[in-house]
Design an enzyme around this catalytic site. Structure first.
Site, mmCIF file in Angstrom:
data_model
loop_
_atom_site.group_PDB
_atom_site.id
_atom_site.type_symbol
_atom_site.label_atom_id
_atom_site.label_comp_id
_atom_site.label_asym_id
_atom_site.label_seq_id
_atom_site.Cartn_x
_atom_site.Cartn_y
_atom_site.Cartn_z
ATOM 1 N N LYS A 99 0.826 -1.199 0.000
ATOM 2 C CA LYS A 99 0.000 0.000 0.000
ATOM 3 C C LYS A 99 0.872 1.267 0.000
ATOM 4 O O LYS A 99 2.080 1.218 0.279
ATOM 5 C CB LYS A 99 -0.944 -0.023 1.214
ATOM 6 C CG LYS A 99 -1.957 -1.182 1.185
ATOM 7 C CD LYS A 99 -2.709 -1.253 -0.110
ATOM 8 C CE LYS A 99 -3.979 -2.089 -0.113
ATOM 9 N NZ LYS A 99 -3.892 -3.483 0.314
HETATM 10 C C1 LIG Z 1 -5.089 -4.436 0.794
HETATM 11 C C2 LIG Z 1 -6.564 -4.315 0.849
HETATM 12 C C3 LIG Z 1 -7.318 -4.705 1.976
HETATM 13 C C4 LIG Z 1 -6.739 -5.521 3.100
HETATM 14 O O1 LIG Z 1 -5.638 -5.006 3.702
HETATM 15 P P1 LIG Z 1 -4.575 -5.937 4.474
HETATM 16 O O2 LIG Z 1 -3.829 -4.919 5.304
HETATM 17 O O3 LIG Z 1 -3.701 -6.588 3.444
HETATM 18 O O4 LIG Z 1 -5.320 -6.897 5.317
HETATM 19 C C5 LIG Z 1 -8.665 -4.445 1.996
HETATM 20 N N1 LIG Z 1 -9.283 -3.865 0.963
HETATM 21 C C6 LIG Z 1 -8.611 -3.499 -0.146
HETATM 22 C C7 LIG Z 1 -9.357 -2.852 -1.257
HETATM 23 C C8 LIG Z 1 -7.240 -3.722 -0.251
HETATM 24 O O5 LIG Z 1 -6.593 -3.370 -1.361
#
Ligand SMILES: *Cc1c(COP(=O)(O)O)cnc(C)c1O
Length: 211
Positions: free
Chosen positions: A140
């Site tokens: 992210k």
């Molecule tokens: C990455 C992501 C998540 C989950 O996040 P994690 O920290 O990997 O559990 C949820 N929703 C979306 C749209 C994502 O891209």
């Protein structure tokens, strides 16, 4: 909270945990339907299934996020929450989606995992709905290694989320000292480590430059 202009923020262990904690604290569970979009990362509907609710999918429009026209067709009297996902750094048509939520009395949770720091008309994504969730996983924009965040203006909801992510312990001031607190419901452990928090603060200071 200060960066986004939200009233309250809760750090949690992942973006998936953020979704689950928010849904659970909003009282969403078995028998409820949660409307989200067909194009998203699996975590969005995994969290809906985790609380025992049923995911219902909308089409996406040219924003690559929830199509408000299709959303109107998918909201029923069983709909307990609407979860648009701001995909790939872009924004959903969030003002129209929130208006449909208000018309139908259904809260909106913005999955902002892929759009930290994104804004519409100067206002941060994640602050349009009842709450907004973020992921700080390694892919992210802002990362804490693993981690997540929920923002909201609703103090009561924030307190419920805070208690749920910490085994349901009462988080009232002076709740009885260590071991003396009560509980309203059963929670679980979705706490962020302070070490992750320190990384997150350093990352947050760079977020606008990274964007
Ligand atoms: C990455 C992501 C998540 C989950 O996040 P994690 O920290 O990997 O559990 C949820 N929703 C979306 C749209 C994502 O891209």
């Amino acid at each position: 909270a200060k960066y986004t202009g939200a009233g309250f923020a809760l750090a949690v262990s992942s973006g998936s945990a953020a979704l689950k904690v928010a849904l659970a604290a909003m009282g969403i569970g078995p028998g409820d339907e949660v409307v989200t979009q067909g194009f998203t990362f699996v975590a969005t509907w995994e969290a809906i299934l985790e609380v025992g609710a049923i995911p219902v999918f909308t089409e996406v429009d040219q924003t690559l996020a929830m199509d408000p026209v299709d959303l109107k067709k998918k909201v029923t009297d069983r709909t307990a929450c609407i979860v648009p996902v701001h995909m790939l750094g872009g924004a959903a048509d969030i003002e129209r989606i929130v208006a449909i939520g208000a018309e139908t009395g259904v809260p909106v949770l913005e999955d902002t995992a892929q759009a930290a720091g994104g804004r519409v008309g100067g206002r941060h994504l994640g602050t349009f709905g009842t709450c907004g969730t973020f992921s700080f996983d390694p892919v992210k924009t802002l990362t804490t290694g693993e981690g997540g965040m929920i923002i909201t203006d609703d103090e009561e909801l924030w307190r419920a989320m805070s208690e749920y992510h910490d085994h349901g312990h009462d988080h009232l001031p002076n709740a009885g000292g260590r071991g003396g607190e009560g509980r309203h419901f059963i929670g679980d452990n979705y706490r962020m480590m302070e070490l992750q928090g320190a990384i997150g603060l350093a990352q947050l200071a760079k977020l606008d430059a990274m964007l």
